[in-house]
Design a protein around this motif. Structure first.
Motif, PDB file in Angstrom:
ATOM      1  N   GLN A  51       0.824  -1.217   0.000  1.00  0.00           N
ATOM      2  CA  GLN A  51       0.000   0.000   0.000  1.00  0.00           C
ATOM      3  C   GLN A  51       0.859   1.269   0.000  1.00  0.00           C
ATOM      4  O   GLN A  51       0.608   2.193  -0.765  1.00  0.00           O
ATOM      5  CB  GLN A  51      -0.919  -0.013   1.223  1.00  0.00           C
ATOM      6  CG  GLN A  51      -1.895  -1.162   1.159  1.00  0.00           C
ATOM      7  CD  GLN A  51      -2.726  -1.294   2.418  1.00  0.00           C
ATOM      8  OE1 GLN A  51      -2.305  -0.941   3.512  1.00  0.00           O
ATOM      9  NE2 GLN A  51      -3.916  -1.827   2.267  1.00  0.00           N
TER      10      GLN A  51
ATOM     11  N   ARG B  39      -4.940   8.430   3.648  1.00  0.00           N
ATOM     12  CA  ARG B  39      -4.699   7.251   4.485  1.00  0.00           C
ATOM     13  C   ARG B  39      -5.159   7.369   5.929  1.00  0.00           C
ATOM     14  O   ARG B  39      -5.166   6.376   6.643  1.00  0.00           O
ATOM     15  CB  ARG B  39      -3.213   6.878   4.434  1.00  0.00           C
ATOM     16  CG  ARG B  39      -2.750   6.409   3.054  1.00  0.00           C
ATOM     17  CD  ARG B  39      -3.448   5.146   2.645  1.00  0.00           C
ATOM     18  NE  ARG B  39      -2.967   4.622   1.364  1.00  0.00           N
ATOM     19  CZ  ARG B  39      -3.389   3.494   0.835  1.00  0.00           C
ATOM     20  NH1 ARG B  39      -4.287   2.749   1.439  1.00  0.00           N
ATOM     21  NH2 ARG B  39      -2.932   3.084  -0.335  1.00  0.00           N
TER      22      ARG B  39
ATOM     23  N   ASN C 221      -9.374   2.968   5.278  1.00  0.00           N
ATOM     24  CA  ASN C 221      -8.101   2.239   5.243  1.00  0.00           C
ATOM     25  C   ASN C 221      -8.064   1.109   6.263  1.00  0.00           C
ATOM     26  O   ASN C 221      -8.744   1.154   7.284  1.00  0.00           O
ATOM     27  CB  ASN C 221      -6.951   3.214   5.521  1.00  0.00           C
ATOM     28  CG  ASN C 221      -6.670   4.065   4.312  1.00  0.00           C
ATOM     29  OD1 ASN C 221      -5.919   3.675   3.423  1.00  0.00           O
ATOM     30  ND2 ASN C 221      -7.307   5.222   4.238  1.00  0.00           N
TER      31      ASN C 221
ATOM     32  N   MET D 168      -2.631   0.443   8.429  1.00  0.00           N
ATOM     33  CA  MET D 168      -2.283   1.736   7.817  1.00  0.00           C
ATOM     34  C   MET D 168      -2.678   2.888   8.736  1.00  0.00           C
ATOM     35  O   MET D 168      -1.960   3.879   8.886  1.00  0.00           O
ATOM     36  CB  MET D 168      -2.980   1.845   6.452  1.00  0.00           C
ATOM     37  CG  MET D 168      -2.661   3.093   5.683  1.00  0.00           C
ATOM     38  SD  MET D 168      -0.883   3.368   5.433  1.00  0.00           S
ATOM     39  CE  MET D 168      -0.532   2.332   4.026  1.00  0.00           C
ATOM     40  N   ARG D 169      -3.838   2.744   9.411  1.00  0.00           N
ATOM     41  CA  ARG D 169      -4.277   3.824  10.290  1.00  0.00           C
ATOM     42  C   ARG D 169      -3.390   3.931  11.529  1.00  0.00           C
ATOM     43  O   ARG D 169      -3.115   5.032  12.010  1.00  0.00           O
ATOM     44  CB  ARG D 169      -5.754   3.633  10.652  1.00  0.00           C
ATOM     45  CG  ARG D 169      -6.653   3.988   9.459  1.00  0.00           C
ATOM     46  CD  ARG D 169      -8.108   3.899   9.795  1.00  0.00           C
ATOM     47  NE  ARG D 169      -8.602   2.541   9.623  1.00  0.00           N
ATOM     48  CZ  ARG D 169      -9.438   1.933  10.459  1.00  0.00           C
ATOM     49  NH1 ARG D 169      -9.866   2.540  11.542  1.00  0.00           N
ATOM     50  NH2 ARG D 169      -9.850   0.715  10.206  1.00  0.00           N
TER      51      ARG D 169
ATOM     52  N   CYS E 273      -0.410   5.783  10.377  1.00  0.00           N
ATOM     53  CA  CYS E 273      -0.692   7.221  10.260  1.00  0.00           C
ATOM     54  C   CYS E 273      -0.723   7.894  11.636  1.00  0.00           C
ATOM     55  O   CYS E 273      -0.240   9.021  11.786  1.00  0.00           O
ATOM     56  CB  CYS E 273      -2.027   7.457   9.549  1.00  0.00           C
ATOM     57  SG  CYS E 273      -1.932   7.116   7.796  1.00  0.00           S
TER      58      CYS E 273
END
Ligand SMILES: Cc1cc2nc3c(=O)[nH]c(=O)nc-3n(C[C@H](O)[C@H](O)[C@H](O)COP(=O)(O)OP(=O)(O)OC[C@H]3O[C@@H](n4cnc5c(N)ncnc54)[C@H](O)[C@@H]3O)c2cc1C
Length: 231
Positions: A83, A171, A176, A180-181, A184
């Motif tokens: 990703q 993102r 998502n 990925m979160r 972030c």
């Protein structure tokens, strides 16, 4: 013996960043806009959140390229790698399953699945067969085909503030996957320390614009930045 860790265990560190990003952007802006001292309420040595927000919404955002941050990430999964590498306007270097023996890398998985027997078995099996194939002389880049997406990756990631704004907009959104979160969230906290005025303009459209842009794909939730957790 396999090593298993969770998404929360992922390590994200800042290696270096533009020392005074606000000053750099201000200098760039004075080349293109009216003297900033004439803009009401603008600080003398940096740029305000309000001005940064204007720059990105009005698409005068190329000046943000003068501020750059470089991260070292350890313990994200190979599915995360698929990703993050879609973000082309960044510089990236990852672990190699071609040149490195992957036998020592951990598996990365959701915390609720860590102790699930089926998963432990699958990880064990795949790593055992990978090791046997290599012992039998199969090249690493072919033996790797039986490894799982959960295998960890180390990743060096350098990104400018224009691209990071775009990345976080895409993102931090609830659409998502959780890994990925979590990534972030970690990036966000580091950026907040680096450049607080800029961190305030980062977020998904529901937070920054006040409305979702996902149409029928909307999750119906609203990002809560105060809690700073996009989960
Ligand atoms: C929730 C979510 C789900 C996703 N699911 C999928 C999926 O199922 N399958 C899939 O394939 N992808 C998926 N993606 C990836 C997505 O489609 C983008 O590829 C990714 O987010 C990178 O965005 P980008 O191209 O804008 O970023 P970058 O590559 O960093 O590009 C930044 C900007 O530069 C410009 N740009 C870059 N390259 C070009 C080019 N060649 N031509 C023209 N303009 C260019 C564009 O304006 C672009 O927005 C998903 C993304 C999200 C956030």
């Amino acid at each position: 013996m396999i090593k298993v860790q969770t998404y929360e265990d992922m390590e994200v560190k800042v290696k270096w960043a533009t020392p005074n990003p606000g000053e750099e952007i201000r200098e760039a802006l004075t080349n293109t806009m009216a003297d900033l001292t004439t803009l009401k309420g603008e600080p003398v040595k940096k740029v305000s959140t309000k001005l940064l927000h204007f720059l990105v919404t009005a698409e005068h955002d190329s000046v943000l390229e003068h501020a750059v941050i470089s991260f070292m990430i350890q313990g994200a999964s190979r599915s995360w790698l698929a990703q993050i590498t879609r973000q082309r306007m960044t510089s990236m270097t990852s672990s190699s399953q071609h040149y490195q023996d992957y036998g020592d890398y951990p598996f990365v998985i959701h915390k609720n699945l860590v102790n699930k027997e089926q998963i432990q078995k699958a990880f064990n099996d795949s790593l055992l067969r990978y090791t046997i194939l290599i012992q039998q002389g199969v090249p690493k880049e072919e033996a790797r085909q039986i490894l799982t997406n959960a295998m960890a990756v180390n990743f060096k990631w350098t990104i400018n503030a224009r691209s990071l704004y775009h990345f976080m907009r895409l993102r931090m959104c609830f659409r998502n996957v959780i890994e990925m979160r979590i990534f972030c969230d970690k990036v966000f906290l580091l950026v907040q320390k680096w450049w607080p005025e800029y961190a305030k303009i980062l977020g998904p459209p529901c937070y920054i614009d006040g409305k979702c842009n996902q149409g029928f794909m909307t999750c119906g939730r609203k990002y809560d930045k105060e809690k700073n957790i996009s989960r």
